[in-house]
Design an enzyme around this catalytic site. Structure first.
Site, mmCIF file in Angstrom:
data_model
loop_
_atom_site.group_PDB
_atom_site.id
_atom_site.type_symbol
_atom_site.label_atom_id
_atom_site.label_comp_id
_atom_site.label_asym_id
_atom_site.label_seq_id
_atom_site.Cartn_x
_atom_site.Cartn_y
_atom_site.Cartn_z
ATOM 1 N N THR A 66 12.218 -6.882 -10.598
ATOM 2 C CA THR A 66 11.695 -8.233 -10.820
ATOM 3 C C THR A 66 10.454 -8.463 -9.969
ATOM 4 O OG1 THR A 66 13.908 -8.999 -11.296
ATOM 5 C CG2 THR A 66 12.311 -10.691 -10.680
ATOM 6 N N GLN A 71 -7.814 -0.184 2.967
ATOM 7 C CA GLN A 71 -8.670 -0.774 4.010
ATOM 8 C C GLN A 71 -10.076 -1.068 3.496
ATOM 9 O OE1 GLN A 71 -7.740 -1.911 6.823
ATOM 10 N NE2 GLN A 71 -5.769 -0.923 7.230
ATOM 11 N N CYS A 100 4.038 5.610 18.234
ATOM 12 C CA CYS A 100 5.028 5.781 19.283
ATOM 13 C C CYS A 100 6.277 6.371 18.655
ATOM 14 C CB CYS A 100 5.340 4.430 19.921
ATOM 15 S SG CYS A 100 6.404 4.594 21.340
ATOM 16 N N GLY A 157 0.812 -1.217 0.000
ATOM 17 C CA GLY A 157 0.000 0.000 0.000
ATOM 18 C C GLY A 157 0.846 1.268 0.000
ATOM 19 N N THR A 158 1.916 1.261 0.765
ATOM 20 C CA THR A 158 2.759 2.461 0.855
ATOM 21 C C THR A 158 3.338 2.811 -0.509
ATOM 22 O OG1 THR A 158 3.278 1.959 3.151
ATOM 23 C CG2 THR A 158 4.800 3.427 1.993
ATOM 24 N N ASN A 172 -8.363 3.658 8.164
ATOM 25 C CA ASN A 172 -7.777 2.490 8.822
ATOM 26 C C ASN A 172 -8.068 2.444 10.314
ATOM 27 O OD1 ASN A 172 -5.932 4.721 7.972
ATOM 28 N ND2 ASN A 172 -4.660 3.890 9.616
HETATM 29 C C1 LIG Z 1 -5.221 3.190 4.666
HETATM 30 C C2 LIG Z 1 -3.850 2.614 4.512
HETATM 31 N N1 LIG Z 1 -3.080 3.026 3.496
HETATM 32 C C3 LIG Z 1 -1.846 2.537 3.297
HETATM 33 C C4 LIG Z 1 -1.303 1.609 4.143
HETATM 34 C C5 LIG Z 1 0.072 1.082 3.881
HETATM 35 O O1 LIG Z 1 0.012 -0.226 3.366
HETATM 36 P P1 LIG Z 1 1.265 -1.226 3.476
HETATM 37 O O2 LIG Z 1 1.358 -1.665 4.894
HETATM 38 O O3 LIG Z 1 0.920 -2.347 2.542
HETATM 39 O O4 LIG Z 1 2.467 -0.471 3.025
HETATM 40 C C6 LIG Z 1 -2.057 1.159 5.239
HETATM 41 C C7 LIG Z 1 -1.488 0.214 6.220
HETATM 42 O O5 LIG Z 1 -1.817 0.243 7.378
HETATM 43 C C8 LIG Z 1 -3.368 1.669 5.418
HETATM 44 O O6 LIG Z 1 -4.135 1.275 6.432
#
Ligand SMILES: Cc1ncc(COP(=O)(O)O)c(C=O)c1O
Length: 388
Positions: A233, A175, A322, A71-72, A147
């Site tokens: 890859t 999410q 944290c 996701g990031t 999230n």
């Molecule tokens: C709404 C949302 N976006 C992006 C991410 C990031 O995803 P990833 O952990 O696959 O990098 C998260 C992870 O908690 C998320 O909840």
């Protein structure tokens, strides 16, 4: 000791069917999907079949799916890949840090960024999005489901406003995918992020949908993988797993699994609110994904409750970060108008496909007692003294 896991918004277990689907791609079918020999052809076919499956879940063409590391990366690629210095980006104050920190970085590199606020329910007002449009607005990035609270944003309306203005709309559906329908045409987005480990595939794989004809600048340079949109890859076992989990998610949504999950979540939420006084659901009553509830237990520290519940065998979490030893209250709950101490008193319970009725019974048997015990030693809790 019995252990119940209600932290599926942090990560989900890989489903047995998903694990079986990916297993051959570690050792037996190990080829590089770019190789032209048999081994490569075999894994290429598996990658393309997974791409079809993810595209089916999102209602788009397979060629519009780019596999990423999660996701990031999908959020980074969508945002940094779609704007250039001088462009205006609009996002919201309740986004994940994968979006917020990318926007922050771009603001330092010559982009203008507007953070649209949310109301007490956690909702972005689409009219506020319309009002914040500028002649140089290039991108709107508003998440589909939060999230921490599970609250669903009015993405269809925001998508319509973006389309009318000729602005690209990206939504972080990390999410939401697999929990609610995520059809890109209905949402009206030109880009959408998902992550494998939030939908019962493993950590380290994700995907980004980018509508055909949208110019995207890659983040990485190297080979011509993913049609030159993401060099590197391919993670074949991860991609196969994501394809399998997307297929299972689609079938589950059609079967109405979301309703069953929402029933379990509601039983948990209502059970806790009925047994514990001065407890409130943050974003409760709003349109939410079916698996999430975020509950504020006044007069205690959420972090202390997470630890107390873990000792009893129940895994939940706070949205708190944290940093440098200090627990910072959730930026999402603060953005919804909660004072820091109420934000710090909040705990997220998130269910998964594996969650059972018995798991919920277990949670209901340990949460009220743990809260009562923490309140008994809390200098902030005076109710018992007042009542006696
Ligand atoms: C709404 C949302 N976006 C992006 C991410 C990031 O995803 P990833 O952990 O696959 O990098 C998260 C992870 O908690 C998320 O909840």
């Amino acid at each position: 000791m019995r252990r119940v896991y209600l932290d599926n918004n942090a990560t989900t277990p890989v489903l047995p069917e998903v694990f079986e689907a990916m297993r051959p791609y570690f050792a037996d079918n190990f080829g590089n999907a770019s190789s032209i020999h048999h081994h490569g052809q075999e894994t290429r076919a598996a990658v393309e079949s997974a791409r079809e499956s993810v595209a089916d879940l999102l209602g788009c063409r397979a060629s519009e799916i780019i596999f990423t590391s999660g996701g990031t990366e999908s959020d980074n690629l969508a945002i940094a890949g779609l704007v250039t210095a001088g462009d205006h980006i609009m996002t919201s104050t309740v986004e994940h840090h994968a979006v917020l920190h990318t926007c922050q970085h771009l603001a330092e590199s010559g982009c203008e960024v507007t953070y649209v606020t949310v109301d007490g329910r956690g909702l972005v007002d689409p009219e506020a999005v319309r009002r914040a449009l500028r002649p140089n607005t290039k991108l709107i990035s508003i998440m589909m489901a939060n999230n921490e609270t599970g609250v669903l944003q009015p993405v269809d309306e925001i998508g319509r406003i973006a389309a009318e203005a000729g602005v690209i709309f990206h939504t972080d559906a990390v999410q939401a995918a697999g929990k609610v329908p995520t059809h890109v045409e209905k949402i009206g987005c030109r880009a959408l992020s998902i992550s494998g480990h939030k939908m019962h595939a493993p950590q380290g794989v994700g995907a980004l949908y980018v509508k055909k004809g949208t110019r995207l600048q890659p983040l990485f340079y190297g080979g011509r993988h993913e049609r030159s949109r993401r060099a590197g890859t391919e993670n074949v076992p991860g991609i196969v797993a994501l394809g399998k989990s997307a297929g299972l998610a689609r079938v589950g949504l059609e079967r109405g699994d979301a309703g069953k999950l929402a029933d379990l979540r509601d039983r948990l939420e209502q059970g806790i609110l009925a047994q514990v006084d001065e407890a409130y659901a943050n974003g409760g009553g709003e349109r939410r994904v079916p698996n999430t509830t975020n509950i504020r237990f006044d007069h205690i520290e959420g972090e202390a409750l997470v630890i107390a519940l873990d000792l009893k065998g129940l895994a939940v979490s706070t949205g708190a970060a944290c940093s440098s030893g200090a627990i910072e209250p959730s930026h999402v709950l603060l953005a919804m108008g909660l004072p820091p101490e109420q934000a710090r008193a909040s705990v997220r319970f998130s269910l998964g496909k594996q969650t059972t009725e018995e798991d919920i019974n277990f949670a209901l048997s340990v949460v009220p007692e743990a809260v009562a015990r923490l309140r008994a030693i809390s200098p902030r809790y005076t109710k018992q003294i007042v009542n006696t």
